[in-house]
Scaffold this motif. Structure first.
Motif, PDB file in Angstrom:
ATOM      1  N   ARG A 220       0.829  -1.201   0.000  1.00  0.00           N
ATOM      2  CA  ARG A 220       0.000   0.000   0.000  1.00  0.00           C
ATOM      3  C   ARG A 220       0.860   1.246   0.000  1.00  0.00           C
ATOM      4  NH1 ARG A 220      -3.952   0.633   4.748  1.00  0.00           N
ATOM      5  NH2 ARG A 220      -4.446   2.470   3.478  1.00  0.00           N
ATOM      6  N   MET A 221       0.370   2.291  -0.697  1.00  0.00           N
ATOM      7  CA  MET A 221       1.013   3.603  -0.636  1.00  0.00           C
ATOM      8  C   MET A 221      -0.028   4.727  -0.510  1.00  0.00           C
ATOM      9  SD  MET A 221       2.234   3.783  -4.644  1.00  0.00           S
ATOM     10  CE  MET A 221       2.883   5.449  -4.543  1.00  0.00           C
ATOM     11  N   ASP A 222      -1.312   4.353  -0.456  1.00  0.00           N
ATOM     12  CA  ASP A 222      -2.393   5.324  -0.273  1.00  0.00           C
ATOM     13  C   ASP A 222      -3.610   4.598   0.281  1.00  0.00           C
ATOM     14  OD1 ASP A 222      -3.295   3.924  -2.486  1.00  0.00           O
ATOM     15  OD2 ASP A 222      -3.209   5.602  -3.883  1.00  0.00           O
ATOM     16  N   GLU A 223      -4.802   5.100  -0.036  1.00  0.00           N
ATOM     17  CA  GLU A 223      -6.016   4.527   0.551  1.00  0.00           C
ATOM     18  C   GLU A 223      -6.419   3.204  -0.083  1.00  0.00           C
ATOM     19  OE1 GLU A 223      -7.348   6.971  -2.943  1.00  0.00           O
ATOM     20  OE2 GLU A 223      -5.874   7.158  -1.331  1.00  0.00           O
ATOM     21  N   LEU A 224      -5.851   2.844  -1.219  1.00  0.00           N
ATOM     22  CA  LEU A 224      -6.201   1.584  -1.857  1.00  0.00           C
ATOM     23  C   LEU A 224      -5.531   0.411  -1.146  1.00  0.00           C
ATOM     24  CD1 LEU A 224      -6.147   2.361  -5.689  1.00  0.00           C
ATOM     25  CD2 LEU A 224      -7.982   2.627  -4.021  1.00  0.00           C
ATOM     26  N   GLN A 225      -6.143  -0.757  -1.253  1.00  0.00           N
ATOM     27  CA  GLN A 225      -5.597  -1.930  -0.576  1.00  0.00           C
ATOM     28  C   GLN A 225      -4.312  -2.421  -1.224  1.00  0.00           C
ATOM     29  OE1 GLN A 225      -8.339  -5.162   0.049  1.00  0.00           O
ATOM     30  NE2 GLN A 225      -9.892  -3.881   1.010  1.00  0.00           N
ATOM     31  N   GLN A 226      -4.108  -2.100  -2.503  1.00  0.00           N
ATOM     32  CA  GLN A 226      -2.956  -2.691  -3.195  1.00  0.00           C
ATOM     33  C   GLN A 226      -2.526  -1.829  -4.371  1.00  0.00           C
ATOM     34  OE1 GLN A 226      -2.597  -7.172  -3.703  1.00  0.00           O
ATOM     35  NE2 GLN A 226      -3.324  -6.587  -5.726  1.00  0.00           N
ATOM     36  N   ARG A 227      -1.280  -1.370  -4.347  1.00  0.00           N
ATOM     37  CA  ARG A 227      -0.690  -0.684  -5.488  1.00  0.00           C
ATOM     38  C   ARG A 227       0.397  -1.538  -6.140  1.00  0.00           C
ATOM     39  NH1 ARG A 227      -3.351   3.511  -8.021  1.00  0.00           N
ATOM     40  NH2 ARG A 227      -4.072   5.066  -6.522  1.00  0.00           N
ATOM     41  N   PHE A 228       1.007  -2.414  -5.370  1.00  0.00           N
ATOM     42  CA  PHE A 228       1.959  -3.400  -5.891  1.00  0.00           C
ATOM     43  C   PHE A 228       1.558  -4.764  -5.341  1.00  0.00           C
ATOM     44  CE2 PHE A 228       4.342   0.532  -5.799  1.00  0.00           C
ATOM     45  CZ  PHE A 228       5.126   0.506  -6.933  1.00  0.00           C
ATOM     46  N   LEU A 229       1.466  -5.737  -6.240  1.00  0.00           N
ATOM     47  CA  LEU A 229       1.352  -7.131  -5.822  1.00  0.00           C
ATOM     48  C   LEU A 229       2.692  -7.781  -6.149  1.00  0.00           C
ATOM     49  CD1 LEU A 229      -0.104  -9.641  -4.822  1.00  0.00           C
ATOM     50  CD2 LEU A 229      -1.059  -9.929  -7.124  1.00  0.00           C
ATOM     51  N   VAL A 230       3.419  -8.159  -5.104  1.00  0.00           N
ATOM     52  CA  VAL A 230       4.767  -8.703  -5.268  1.00  0.00           C
ATOM     53  C   VAL A 230       4.699 -10.190  -4.952  1.00  0.00           C
ATOM     54  CG1 VAL A 230       7.190  -8.474  -4.618  1.00  0.00           C
ATOM     55  CG2 VAL A 230       5.691  -6.468  -4.527  1.00  0.00           C
ATOM     56  N   ARG A 231       4.892 -11.009  -6.000  1.00  0.00           N
ATOM     57  CA  ARG A 231       4.743 -12.455  -5.861  1.00  0.00           C
ATOM     58  C   ARG A 231       6.092 -13.152  -5.995  1.00  0.00           C
ATOM     59  NH1 ARG A 231       0.183 -13.361 -10.400  1.00  0.00           N
ATOM     60  NH2 ARG A 231       2.133 -13.712 -11.522  1.00  0.00           N
ATOM     61  N   ARG A 232       6.228 -14.271  -5.289  1.00  0.00           N
ATOM     62  CA  ARG A 232       7.444 -15.064  -5.389  1.00  0.00           C
ATOM     63  C   ARG A 232       7.485 -15.779  -6.744  1.00  0.00           C
ATOM     64  NH1 ARG A 232      10.223 -16.718  -1.012  1.00  0.00           N
ATOM     65  NH2 ARG A 232       8.345 -16.687   0.303  1.00  0.00           N
ATOM     66  N   GLY A 233       8.638 -15.708  -7.422  1.00  0.00           N
ATOM     67  CA  GLY A 233       8.799 -16.376  -8.707  1.00  0.00           C
ATOM     68  C   GLY A 233      10.134 -16.019  -9.321  1.00  0.00           C
ATOM     69  N   PRO A 234      10.504 -16.664 -10.420  1.00  0.00           N
ATOM     70  CA  PRO A 234      11.853 -16.522 -10.972  1.00  0.00           C
ATOM     71  C   PRO A 234      12.057 -15.327 -11.889  1.00  0.00           C
ATOM     72  CG  PRO A 234      10.655 -18.165 -12.215  1.00  0.00           C
ATOM     73  CD  PRO A 234       9.744 -17.734 -11.097  1.00  0.00           C
ATOM     74  N   ALA A 235      11.000 -14.652 -12.331  1.00  0.00           N
ATOM     75  CA  ALA A 235      11.141 -13.669 -13.413  1.00  0.00           C
ATOM     76  C   ALA A 235      11.971 -12.458 -13.016  1.00  0.00           C
ATOM     77  CB  ALA A 235       9.763 -13.226 -13.893  1.00  0.00           C
ATOM     78  N   ASP A 236      11.827 -11.970 -11.778  1.00  0.00           N
ATOM     79  CA  ASP A 236      12.437 -10.705 -11.360  1.00  0.00           C
ATOM     80  C   ASP A 236      12.118  -9.605 -12.363  1.00  0.00           C
ATOM     81  OD1 ASP A 236      13.655 -10.993  -8.795  1.00  0.00           O
ATOM     82  OD2 ASP A 236      15.190 -12.266  -9.691  1.00  0.00           O
ATOM     83  N   ASP A 237      10.819  -9.448 -12.629  1.00  0.00           N
ATOM     84  CA  ASP A 237      10.357  -8.514 -13.649  1.00  0.00           C
ATOM     85  C   ASP A 237       8.889  -8.210 -13.394  1.00  0.00           C
ATOM     86  OD1 ASP A 237      10.350  -6.929 -15.913  1.00  0.00           O
ATOM     87  OD2 ASP A 237      10.864  -8.542 -17.317  1.00  0.00           O
ATOM     88  N   ASP A 238       8.384  -7.208 -14.100  1.00  0.00           N
ATOM     89  CA  ASP A 238       6.951  -6.973 -14.097  1.00  0.00           C
ATOM     90  C   ASP A 238       6.264  -8.077 -14.892  1.00  0.00           C
ATOM     91  OD1 ASP A 238       4.570  -4.896 -13.853  1.00  0.00           O
ATOM     92  OD2 ASP A 238       4.599  -5.638 -15.927  1.00  0.00           O
TER      93      ASP A 238
END
Length: 298
Positions: free
Chosen positions: A44-62
């Motif tokens: 979170r960075m504001d009132e929304l619940q999610q601005r970044f979803l950071v998931r475990r995985g090999p890509a290291d990319d968007d």
């Protein structure tokens, strides 16, 4: 200036979720829901619940860029343009939408292999944001998360899609000599933020393996940038571009490398696009500063 679309969120796949938990809270100064043991962080960075979803995985990319429409009518208008262009669109089920913390979710692929998620009705949090490291908080609202810059193999094709199918407009373009050849870029707006998406032509000799070059977040105070710069140094991050100002969006910012190898930009003070905005071209990306910072000898 229309404010009916924004860069709503990014989905990142990272190999070191523990490092990202530390990075997002102690370096970026954001708030995280979830633990690395759960294989995902909701940032979170504001009132929304999610601005970044950071998931475990090999890509290291968007792995996905979320575009949030103001309402269902706007969402449908954009969907109609995408389908009319012959682009396959998948409507995601309720569980997938809930995972993104939105009510409606559609996905399709933009040129360059960029996965776009078109959404509406993002979930708001009932709890106030705890981000004491960023005085004044982040500039989001109708301008969205910030911006994301992607490397593409065919800039002309990508531009035709983002400005001919999706409702983005060119703010500025640039061309600059790099060690790998000339790098051309286009900066695209969809609301008052100077650019929510930027596209960079992959130079002929580039060995950069990722789609995402960097994402940018904008603070509401200049001091917050200085404090974030200190935190990046304290975290022993690579500072690829020190404090400086861009000539096109006038952003005062710095760039450092995330735990996944792409960069983030932390800035303040960008100009906003209005109805009288005039597109320009630049042969440099910095009015001053933005120089590599040598790593200290320890």
């Amino acid at each position: 200036m229309h404010q009916d679309l924004q860069l709503g969120y990014l989905v990142l796949e990272v190999s070191d979720l523990d490092a990202w938990s530390e990075f997002t809270t102690r370096t970026l100064g954001m708030s995280v829901d979830g633990a690395p043991s759960e294989d995902a962080l909701r940032v979170r960075m504001d009132e929304l619940q999610q601005r970044f979803l950071v998931r475990r995985g090999p890509a290291d990319d968007d792995v996905a860029v979320g575009l949030t429409a103001l309402n269902g009518q706007v969402l449908q208008q954009i969907l109609d343009r995408v389908t009319a262009a012959g682009v396959p669109v998948r409507e995601c089920d309720e569980q997938e939408a809930r995972d993104r913390r939105v009510k409606r979710l559609y996905t399709f692929t933009a040129p360059g292999g960029i996965t776009v998620e078109l959404v509406s009705a993002p979930y708001h949090s009932r709890e106030p944001l705890a981000a004491p490291l960023v005085p004044g908080g982040f500039l989001t609202g109708a301008q969205g998360l910030g911006h994301a810059v992607f490397m593409v193999d065919d800039l002309d094709e990508a531009l035709r899609f983002w400005t001919g199918v999706l409702p983005f407009r060119v703010s500025d373009t640039s061309g600059q000599e790099t060690p790998n050849g000339v790098s051309h870029a286009a900066f695209l707006h969809c609301n008052r933020r100077h650019h929510s998406i930027a596209l960079v032509q992959r130079p002929a000799r580039s060995t950069y393996p990722k789609k995402l070059l960097h994402f940018m977040v904008q603070a509401n105070s200049l001091d917050a940038v200085g404090m974030a710069f200190d935190r990046a140094i304290d975290a022993d991050l690579t500072i690829n571009r020190s404090l400086g100002r861009h000539p096109n969006d006038r952003m005062f910012s710095f760039y450092a490398t995330t735990p996944s190898g792409f960069d983030y930009e932390f800035g303040w003070g960008a100009v906003e696009v209005g109805e009288d905005w005039a597109e320009d071209h630049y042969d440099h990306i910095s009015a001053w500063g933005h120089r590599p910072l040598p790593r200290p000898v320890r």
